[in-house]
Design an enzyme around this catalytic site. Structure first.
Site: not given
Ligand code: UT7
Length: 322
Positions: A112, A248, A278
């Site tokens: 990225c 980005h 993305n």
């Molecule tokens: O170009 C660089 C590439 N990557 C990035 O930029 C990624 C950067 N990170 C992010 O954008 C975020 O971390 C994500 C969007 C990937 C995830 O968001 P988050 O607010 O960090 O969520 P999390 O991983 O802390 O998960 C929170 C909760 C979890 O459930 P519990 O454990 O609290 O019960 C996950 O299992 O949300 C759950 N979860 C979802 N729920 C519904 C994770 N993904 C999903 C989903 N739908 N798609």
């Protein structure tokens, strides 16, 4: 002293797209969750397009926009982590298609951060007097390396390509800064690659992208403000002097958090992540092209490009619009 000025931009995304409701039919998620946590509404996904075909279309659009003939190009540089083939490289395929017979062509892999790294490489070649006219392209079919069973990552990514043509002009080089931290590479990785359509199931887990989303999130909101500060320190400019921060497009919340940390109005951070998700190294040139075609970029405006992602890698570049 020579420097490269962007004289044309172009972009291309596949027609086919998946909205959040479509994604909710593949993994357990919802439109509401994806919008709230990422700002993404849909992402375009390659059906008949490939990294090469999209790179050609975006590159041709940039040449047309800049009124540059393919034969004028001294170099074609493609940033991609999803090439069609290992050899020949994507840039050579673009050369063949557009007839840029004089150009030296190679690909660059910096995920990225790739467009910023490729743009800076082009600037270095121009500053060294080696090249006068360079086509820089970011093109990705991330849908072919995404794990479509992992709701933590498959919601984010889309396919597309963006391009910019640089022409040499007299003037002091614009500054840029790039960094890498290979020791933290495991937070965003993909071990090997098989050519497949996004709908084909692949047994080999090594061909799927693994991402520790929270780790990448924290890295981005810390490193981007830092690298922009480092960039501006090389100049006499402050963040207030910058018209646009073209970042980005990884997550709307990441960009909002960066703007807050930089104490800068969010209106200076254009976004199109809702439409494309993305697209890795394609996101910055797609956004730049959108701003350009909407007539939002005026002569003399100062623009900061900033990329961040796998490697880990991050970087920023300052430019002045023609
Ligand atoms: O170009 C660089 C590439 N990557 C990035 O930029 C990624 C950067 N990170 C992010 O954008 C975020 O971390 C994500 C969007 C990937 C995830 O968001 P988050 O607010 O960090 O969520 P999390 O991983 O802390 O998960 C929170 C909760 C979890 O459930 P519990 O454990 O609290 O019960 C996950 O299992 O949300 C759950 N979860 C979802 N729920 C519904 C994770 N993904 C999903 C989903 N739908 N798609």
């Amino acid at each position: 002293m020579m420097r490269g000025k962007i004289c044309g931009t172009g972009s291309y995304v596949p027609e086919h797209y998946l909205d959040n409701h479509d994604i909710a039919g593949i993994v357990e998620t919802s439109d509401e969750w994806i919008r709230e946590r990422t700002g993404i509404v849909r992402r375009h996904i390659a059906d008949n397009d490939t990294t090469v075909s999209m790179a050609i279309k975006a590159g041709q659009a940039a040449l047309e926009n800049g009124q540059v003939e393919a034969q004028e190009l001294d170099m074609i540089l493609v940033s991609t982590i999803t090439p069609n083939t290992i050899i020949p490289c994507t840039a050579c395929e673009v050369q063949k298609a557009i007839g840029a017979v004089r150009a030296t062509c190679f690909d660059l892999s910096a995920a990225c951060s790739g467009f910023v790294f490729a743009y800076n490489t082009a600037q270095a070649y121009i500053a060294a007097g080696i090249c006068k006219t360079v086509l820089v392209i970011g093109s990705e079919t991330l849908s072919t390396i995404v794990d479509w069973q992992d709701r933590g990552s498959c919601i984010l990514f889309g396919d597309g390509a963006g391009a910019a043509v640089l022409r040499a002009e007299e003037g002091e080089c614009y500054p840029w800064v790039t960094h890498s931290d290979g020791a933290k590479g495991e937070v965003l990785s993909c071990e090997s690659r098989n050519q497949r359509n996004w709908q084909e199931k692949e047994q080999d887990r090594k061909t799927y992208t693994y991402m520790d989303g929270q780790a990448v999130f924290k890295f981005a909101v810390k490193r981007v403000p830092e690298v922009v500060r480092e960039l501006l320190k090389k100049t006499e400019l402050s963040v207030d002097d910058i018209d646009w921060f073209v970042l980005h497009q990884a997550n709307q919340r990441i960009i909002e958090s960066i703007a807050r940390r930089m104490k800068t109005d969010i209106s200076k951070f254009p976004m199109n992540i809702a439409e494309y998700g993305n697209t890795s190294s394609a996101s910055i040139p797609i956004l730049l092209d959108e701003l350009n075609r909407k007539g939002l970029l005026g002569p003399g405006q100062k623009i900061v490009l900033a990329g961040y992602g796998a490697g880990l890698s991050w970087g920023a570049a300052l430019l002045e619009w023609a």
